[in-house]
Write an enzyme that holds these catalytic residues in place. Structure first.
Site, PDB file in Angstrom:
ATOM      1  N   GLU A   6      -1.244  -6.797  20.097  1.00 28.57           N
ATOM      2  CA  GLU A   6      -2.414  -7.660  19.995  1.00 28.57           C
ATOM      3  C   GLU A   6      -2.729  -7.921  18.525  1.00 28.57           C
ATOM      4  OE1 GLU A   6      -5.697  -6.041  22.908  1.00 28.57           O
ATOM      5  OE2 GLU A   6      -4.275  -4.527  22.297  1.00 28.57           O
ATOM      6  N   ASP A  65      -0.142  -1.810  24.004  1.00 31.12           N
ATOM      7  CA  ASP A  65      -1.592  -1.955  23.931  1.00 31.12           C
ATOM      8  C   ASP A  65      -2.124  -0.861  23.033  1.00 31.12           C
ATOM      9  OD1 ASP A  65      -4.251  -2.988  24.998  1.00 31.12           O
ATOM     10  OD2 ASP A  65      -4.371  -0.875  25.522  1.00 31.12           O
ATOM     11  N   ASP A 109      -5.214   0.101  30.282  1.00 26.27           N
ATOM     12  CA  ASP A 109      -4.308  -0.009  29.136  1.00 26.27           C
ATOM     13  C   ASP A 109      -2.900  -0.456  29.535  1.00 26.27           C
ATOM     14  OD1 ASP A 109      -6.472   0.871  27.719  1.00 26.27           O
ATOM     15  OD2 ASP A 109      -5.786   2.948  27.579  1.00 26.27           O
TER      16      ASP A 109
END
Ligand SMILES: [Zn+2]
Length: 446
Positions: free
Chosen positions: A299, A194, A381
């Protein structure tokens, strides 16, 4: 497979003088070519790089625009690769523009290069230079000292000399054998990463990676040096009779004092230092991630979109997410790591990584939250990293499609898993399983 090694140079003042003139030539030829391209295009023609180069070669030693104050053709002093390459670069820039346009991406037309604002560089073809240990022999100027030897063995394709602040570099492109390109991993984990603002990266293994400390100190210094330079600029404006903070009419040239020049150089050096700190950090992080994992999930951060949010912008550009992503992409190839980019709409932060409940009320401020369905306590996170990791395994949680409005709360809706996009490789070689070691034959299996 192609690799580029960028090596710092230790040029003499005479060599620096030549470098500067060669960069100037490359920049001016680019601008000439782009201007001519635009002119021919507007007139209904179909400009192409080869024809433009021919056209330029016919005038470059005679046209008054390309003669110095004594009427001498100054381009003769610069090796021809420096003034031939801009035509190829321009053709490539247009190709990229049309390709982006076709793909529906945001496309940028090639732009004119402004002195002092553009990247200073020029090209040398592979048959025009030779390497000997820590020296490179370049046309017109002879041997230039390098800070290290070329690290890659293979066919040399070409070199680009460029400047960053007051340092000069040569980037040498080498075609290397596969055995040198592909590297062995040290372990074969599967992890989600993340990327964030508080911590640069949170790995699903629980590790939290903070931005390097020197970066913060350097950014503070950056503010100070920028302020010093802008004061000198304001002083120069005042001396020239302009109002404070006035916008100067286009083409105005203020006299440059020695102190302003020194101040600008100090600021440029600091910018380069910050870029170095960032690059060092992201290189070490991305190498480690690829070396230790057979599958990585990140991501698809919409960096451009996020930069529009001013508060996030500072933090994001501080660590250089764009750089992180592109380094992961090319290193994943070298380590045979399967890189998975989660769909932009995959709600990695909102899902409970244990039961799949979706927290619709989660805001950017919430660092910790409790799942209303299973009662699990989550660190924002780490939870996101765990959800990303699941995209690489068979246990991805069901997610409602982004078009449906909420309603995923119970997790009982049809299982539409966040879309997984394997990174595409140029050579068409693709690994769809995400788990297989596809380069095993090249690595000594230990
Ligand atoms: Zn839960």
């Amino acid at each position: 497979m192609q690799l580029t090694h960028k090596i710092a140079l230790r040029p003499t003042p005479e060599q620096v003088d030549y470098f500067e003139r060669a960069c100037d030539a490359a920049r001016r030829v680019w601008n000439w070519a782009l201007n001519e391209w635009n002119r021919q295009y507007a007139a209904g023609g179909k400009p192409n790089a080869m024809a433009l180069k021919k056209q330029f070669n016919a005038i470059k030693y005679t046209d008054p625009q390309w003669l110095d104050e004594n009427g001498r053709p100054w381009l003769q002093d610069i090796h021809r690769d420096a003034h031939a390459q801009p035509f190829r670069n321009l053709a490539k820039a247009w190709e990229r523009f049309f390709a982006d346009l076709k793909e529906g991406k945001k496309a940028h037309k090639p732009r004119f290069k402004k002195k002092g604002r553009c990247r200073d560089s020029f090209y040398v073809a592979n048959d025009k230079f030779t390497l000997n240990g820590k020296t490179i022999r370049l046309p017109r100027i002879g041997e230039v000292a390098m800070t290290e030897e070329l690290r890659f063995a293979g066919k040399i394709l070409g070199a680009t000399v460029s400047r960053t602040a007051d340092r000069w570099f040569v980037a040498i492109q080498v075609e290397v054998p596969d055995a040198q390109f592909y590297q062995c991993r040290t372990s074969h984990g599967v992890n989600g990463v993340d990327l964030g603002i508080k911590a640069v990266a949170t790995i699903s293994s629980g590790e939290v990676i903070e931005a390097p400390k020197p970066l913060k100190a350097a950014l503070r210094r950056l503010k100070i040096r920028s302020r010093r330079l802008s004061r000198k600029l304001e002083a120069a404006k005042k001396a020239a009779g302009f109002e404070r903070r006035a916008r100067l009419p286009k083409g105005t040239r203020l006299p440059v004092s020695n102190n302003r020049r020194k101040s600008a150089a100090a600021l440029a050096r600091l910018h380069a230092r910050i870029a170095n700190i960032r690059a060092d950090f992201t290189h070490k992080l991305t190498t480690r991630l690829c070396r230790e994992n057979q599958a990585l999930v990140i991501e698809d951060l919409n960096v451009k979109g996020m930069l529009e949010n001013e508060k996030l912008a500072r933090a994001i550009s501080d660590v250089g997410f764009g750089m992180l992503r592109s380094q992961l992409e090319y290193k994943a190839r070298r380590y045979g790591t399967h890189l998975i980019i989660a769909d932009r709409w995959y709600p990695s932060s909102r899902l409970c990584s244990i039961c799949g409940w979706k927290n619709e009320a989660l805001t950017l401020r919430d660092q910790k939250w409790v799942c209303a369905q299973c009662g699990a306590h989550h660190d924002r996170d780490l939870n996101a990293a765990l959800n990303l990791k699941r995209l690489a395994t068979e246990t991805a949680l069901p997610v409602a499609s982004p078009t449906s409005n909420g309603g995923a709360a119970s997790g009982t809706l049809p299982a539409v898993v966040g879309k997984v996009t394997p990174v595409r490789y140029d050579d068409g070689q693709q690994d769809t399983s995400g788990q297989e070691e596809n380069r095993a034959h090249l690595c000594a299996l230990s």
